[in-house]
Design an enzyme around this catalytic site. Structure first.
Site, PDB file in Angstrom:
ATOM      1  N   LYS A  24       0.829  -1.206   0.000  1.00 50.76           N
ATOM      2  CA  LYS A  24       0.000   0.000   0.000  1.00 50.76           C
ATOM      3  C   LYS A  24       0.864   1.257   0.000  1.00 50.76           C
ATOM      4  CE  LYS A  24      -1.683   1.925   3.923  1.00 50.76           C
ATOM      5  NZ  LYS A  24      -1.664   3.367   4.168  1.00 50.76           N
ATOM      6  N   ASN A  25       1.824   1.304   0.903  1.00 49.88           N
ATOM      7  CA  ASN A  25       2.557   2.563   1.048  1.00 49.88           C
ATOM      8  C   ASN A  25       3.536   2.818  -0.101  1.00 49.88           C
ATOM      9  OD1 ASN A  25       1.024   3.246   3.217  1.00 49.88           O
ATOM     10  ND2 ASN A  25       2.519   2.623   4.764  1.00 49.88           N
ATOM     11  N   CYS A 120      -5.669   8.475   8.651  1.00 47.06           N
ATOM     12  CA  CYS A 120      -5.944   7.973  10.001  1.00 47.06           C
ATOM     13  C   CYS A 120      -5.616   9.004  11.066  1.00 47.06           C
ATOM     14  CB  CYS A 120      -5.114   6.711  10.254  1.00 47.06           C
ATOM     15  SG  CYS A 120      -5.672   5.307   9.294  1.00 47.06           S
ATOM     16  N   ARG A 125      -0.044  15.128  12.628  1.00 48.00           N
ATOM     17  CA  ARG A 125       0.727  14.688  11.456  1.00 48.00           C
ATOM     18  C   ARG A 125       1.077  15.903  10.591  1.00 48.00           C
ATOM     19  NH1 ARG A 125      -2.027   9.248   9.117  1.00 48.00           N
ATOM     20  NH2 ARG A 125       0.056   8.949   8.250  1.00 48.00           N
ATOM     21  N   ASP A 309       3.447   0.753  12.386  1.00 46.54           N
ATOM     22  CA  ASP A 309       2.241   0.170  11.775  1.00 46.54           C
ATOM     23  C   ASP A 309       1.958  -1.254  12.278  1.00 46.54           C
ATOM     24  OD1 ASP A 309       2.079   2.491  10.347  1.00 46.54           O
ATOM     25  OD2 ASP A 309       2.775   1.645   8.459  1.00 46.54           O
ATOM     26  N   ARG A 401      -9.354   0.550   3.548  1.00 47.81           N
ATOM     27  CA  ARG A 401      -8.409   1.496   2.957  1.00 47.81           C
ATOM     28  C   ARG A 401      -7.078   0.852   2.628  1.00 47.81           C
ATOM     29  NH1 ARG A 401      -8.313   6.877   6.675  1.00 47.81           N
ATOM     30  NH2 ARG A 401     -10.251   7.756   5.910  1.00 47.81           N
TER      31      ARG A 401
HETATM   32  C1  EPZ Z   1       3.851   7.027   6.570  1.00 43.01           C
HETATM   33  O1  EPZ Z   1       3.148   8.116   7.173  1.00 43.01           O
HETATM   34  C2  EPZ Z   1       2.829   5.950   6.343  1.00 43.01           C
HETATM   35  N1  EPZ Z   1       1.770   6.468   5.495  1.00 43.01           N
HETATM   36  C3  EPZ Z   1       2.248   5.498   7.692  1.00 43.01           C
HETATM   37  O2  EPZ Z   1       1.412   4.400   7.437  1.00 43.01           O
HETATM   38  C4  EPZ Z   1       3.381   5.054   8.605  1.00 43.01           C
HETATM   39  O3  EPZ Z   1       2.848   4.793   9.882  1.00 43.01           O
HETATM   40  C5  EPZ Z   1       4.439   6.137   8.722  1.00 43.01           C
HETATM   41  O4  EPZ Z   1       4.884   6.534   7.394  1.00 43.01           O
HETATM   42  C6  EPZ Z   1       5.659   5.704   9.513  1.00 43.01           C
HETATM   43  O5  EPZ Z   1       6.223   4.564   8.944  1.00 43.01           O
HETATM   44  C7  EPZ Z   1       1.897   6.429   4.191  1.00 43.01           C
HETATM   45  O6  EPZ Z   1       2.874   5.960   3.630  1.00 43.01           O
HETATM   46  C8  EPZ Z   1       0.766   6.988   3.400  1.00 43.01           C
HETATM   47  P1  EPZ Z   1       6.167  10.113   8.680  1.00 43.01           P
HETATM   48  P2  EPZ Z   1       3.786   9.556   7.241  1.00 43.01           P
HETATM   49  O7  EPZ Z   1       6.221  11.351   7.880  1.00 43.01           O
HETATM   50  O8  EPZ Z   1       4.513   9.803   5.964  1.00 43.01           O
HETATM   51  C9  EPZ Z   1       6.457  13.529  12.020  1.00 43.01           C
HETATM   52  C10 EPZ Z   1      -0.489   3.104   7.748  1.00 43.01           C
HETATM   53  O9  EPZ Z   1      -1.179   2.662   8.692  1.00 43.01           O
HETATM   54  N2  EPZ Z   1       6.518  14.477  10.905  1.00 43.01           N
HETATM   55  O10 EPZ Z   1       7.289   9.154   8.592  1.00 43.01           O
HETATM   56  O11 EPZ Z   1       2.710  10.500   7.618  1.00 43.01           O
HETATM   57  C11 EPZ Z   1       5.123  12.822  12.150  1.00 43.01           C
HETATM   58  O12 EPZ Z   1       4.210  13.602  12.864  1.00 43.01           O
HETATM   59  C12 EPZ Z   1       0.026   4.509   7.790  1.00 43.01           C
HETATM   60  O13 EPZ Z   1      -0.254   2.464   6.714  1.00 43.01           O
HETATM   61  C13 EPZ Z   1       6.768  15.817  11.161  1.00 43.01           C
HETATM   62  O14 EPZ Z   1       6.942  16.241  12.320  1.00 43.01           O
HETATM   63  O15 EPZ Z   1       4.806   9.365   8.423  1.00 43.01           O
HETATM   64  C14 EPZ Z   1       5.516  11.558  12.851  1.00 43.01           C
HETATM   65  O16 EPZ Z   1       5.635  11.805  14.236  1.00 43.01           O
HETATM   66  C15 EPZ Z   1      -0.362   5.260   8.994  1.00 43.01           C
HETATM   67  N3  EPZ Z   1       6.803  16.677  10.107  1.00 43.01           N
HETATM   68  C16 EPZ Z   1       6.895  11.240  12.299  1.00 43.01           C
HETATM   69  O17 EPZ Z   1       7.372  12.489  11.773  1.00 43.01           O
HETATM   70  C17 EPZ Z   1       6.617  16.275   8.836  1.00 43.01           C
HETATM   71  O18 EPZ Z   1       6.679  17.121   7.921  1.00 43.01           O
HETATM   72  C18 EPZ Z   1       6.925  10.206  11.199  1.00 43.01           C
HETATM   73  O19 EPZ Z   1       5.968  10.542  10.197  1.00 43.01           O
HETATM   74  C19 EPZ Z   1       6.377  14.915   8.570  1.00 43.01           C
HETATM   75  C20 EPZ Z   1       6.329  14.044   9.635  1.00 43.01           C
END
Ligand code: EPZ
Length: 420
Positions: A24-25, A120, A125, A309, A401
């Site tokens: 998915k991702n 979600c 985020r 995840d 989803r």
């Molecule tokens: C991706 O989310 C995945 N989503 C998530 O999968 C997954 O849990 C996550 O990566 C971590 O592996 C998709 O690929 C669509 P991050 P993402 O940016 O990109 C902070 C699932 O269930 N952050 O790595 O949103 C953020 O708040 C989903 O399949 C900032 O502060 O995750 C978090 O604490 C849910 N500023 C951390 O970094 C930013 O600009 C990691 O988030 C971006 C992120």
């Protein structure tokens, strides 16, 4: 879609062989990435999930021609008719990964306007690191309260240093850089398997991407990207969910078509608990080695650490372990909602901020539960499978989803699960 509940008669062992769907991702980044291309592209091994269908709607709205064959897991996208760089707020809010249209459209047109993403509710985020990356590449941030908006000619020779490791931010910067004629270097990048897969897709269209899978990625863009026919990797999180479901029911299950090296953090934890994990080239077999598993401690981390995840699914397994387990969730601030639900089944849980303590009980009993997000939904399905009696799960649209036909896959393994 989603207007049904899942009913599970628990206490049956899962047994047999199952297959993992495409990631998915990865899919949610590779589909928008096609907009960077000057020719049609084809993608195989797409998971048949709601997030993919939303992306197709957005592509069509932008003017792309799309032929989607869900049965063959195949899509052909011709992006040549796309002339606009705006994704409506309404569409963007249907999923989290709509933010990848920012990088893809900015890379293609020098401008992108995308509504704030939905997805979600697992805590705050922000997308500040995505915007920081686009600005470092030469775009101006013109976002307002309704739209994320970036604009400007992207320049070669720029460096992006992420203040925080982010999967989405890394992938978005890769998308934006793929057509810049010259080198871009990204530092402190995420290393997830889907980042490597996106890098391989961009390379297959003519960009040069080096270092994906490490914390520094070097991209030499190509202003004209060409046709690619690409097969995306198997889903790491679906693989893990099936591994945990098998262990939770004490059955013997072989998960085929996966990449065992992506699963090492989970496999090690399962071994520590007393679950046997046999790995072959593209398959993993799960066997119980103890009647009651041992409690373990889990701390979520970026890849190759334990994935956030899979924290929700494995937390269900810990509810019946011998002893007390501790989970520390370091990535998202609100990812323990499944634990409130499983308390209704008799689990003993104490949540304090980012820490959860789980005191293993002998058995869970069936209950009516609400899925609060995608992985919480999968976690509750696992809880239903391992408990005694009947479980009803509501809000199943979350599960759709991201999991392809989850109840069919489980039914083939012997689960008694149906839509009501
Ligand atoms: C991706 O989310 C995945 N989503 C998530 O999968 C997954 O849990 C996550 O990566 C971590 O592996 C998709 O690929 C669509 P991050 P993402 O940016 O990109 C902070 C699932 O269930 N952050 O790595 O949103 C953020 O708040 C989903 O399949 C900032 O502060 O995750 C978090 O604490 C849910 N500023 C951390 O970094 C930013 O600009 C990691 O988030 C971006 C992120």
């Amino acid at each position: 879609m989603g207007s049904y509940k899942l009913k599970i008669e628990g206490g049956r062992k899962l047994e047999g062989e199952t297959y993992v769907s495409g990631g998915k991702n990865t899919a949610v980044a590779v589909i928008p990435a096609v907009l960077l291309c000057d020719e049609p592209c084809e993608i195989d091994n797409l998971p048949d999930i709601e997030d993919v269908r939303v992306l197709i709607d957005i592509l069509k709205e932008l003017g792309a021609q799309v032929e989607y064959d869900a049965e063959r897991r195949h899509i052909a996208i011709d992006p040549r008719g796309v002339t606009q760089c705006r994704v409506s707020s309404e569409q963007s809010q249907r999923m989290r990964a709509s933010y990848y249209f920012l990088g893809a459209l900015l890379g293609r047109f020098g401008e992108a306007q995308v509504g704030y993403p939905g997805g979600c509710n697992i805590g705050s985020r922000p997308v500040d690191q995505h915007l920081k990356a686009f600005e470092a590449l030469g775009a101006a941030d013109l976002s307002d309260t309704e739209y994320l908006h970036v604009k400007g000619e992207l320049k070669p020779g720029r460096r992006v240093v992420f203040d925080k490791i982010t999967v989405g931010g890394t992938m978005n910067a890769m998308l934006a850089a793929a057509r810049i004629p010259g080198k871009t270097v990204l530092y402190n990048t995420a290393r997830e398997p889907h980042i490597v897969d996106l890098a391989n897709f961009l390379s297959s269209m003519g960009a040069t991407v080096v270092g994906a899978g490490t914390n520094t990625i070097r991209i030499t863009g190509c202003p004209k990207l060409h046709h690619s026919s690409y097969t995306i990797i198997p889903d790491q999180i679906e693989t893990g969910t099936l591994m945990i479901a098998a262990a939770a029911t004490h059955g013997i299950v072989t998960i085929c078509g996966c990449i065992p090296t992506h699963m090492e953090a989970l496999s090690c934890k399962l071994l520590e608990m007393g679950v046997m994990v046999d790995e072959e080239d593209d398959r993993i077999t799960i066997r119980p080695a103890r009647k009651r598993y041992r409690a373990v401690n889990i701390k979520t981390e970026e890849y190759p650490g334990f994935p956030t995840d899979l924290q929700q699914p494995i937390s269900m397994l810990l509810t019946t372990c011998e002893g007390c387990s501790k989970i520390e969730e370091t990535i998202f601030s609100n990812r323990f909602r499944q634990l409130n639900e499983v308390e209704k089944m008799g689990a003993q849980v104490l949540v304090n901020g980012q820490l959860a303590m789980i005191n293993g009980v002998e058995k869970l009993h069936g209950a009516t539960l609400e899925a609060t997000d995608l992985r919480a939904g999968a976690a509750l399905v696992i809880a239903g499978l391992m408990s005694e009696g009947t479980t009803l799960i509501t809000n199943t649209e979350y599960i759709e989803r991201g999991y392809e036909h989850i109840e069919e896959k489980l039914r083939i393994l012997g689960a008694v699960i149906s839509r009501v």
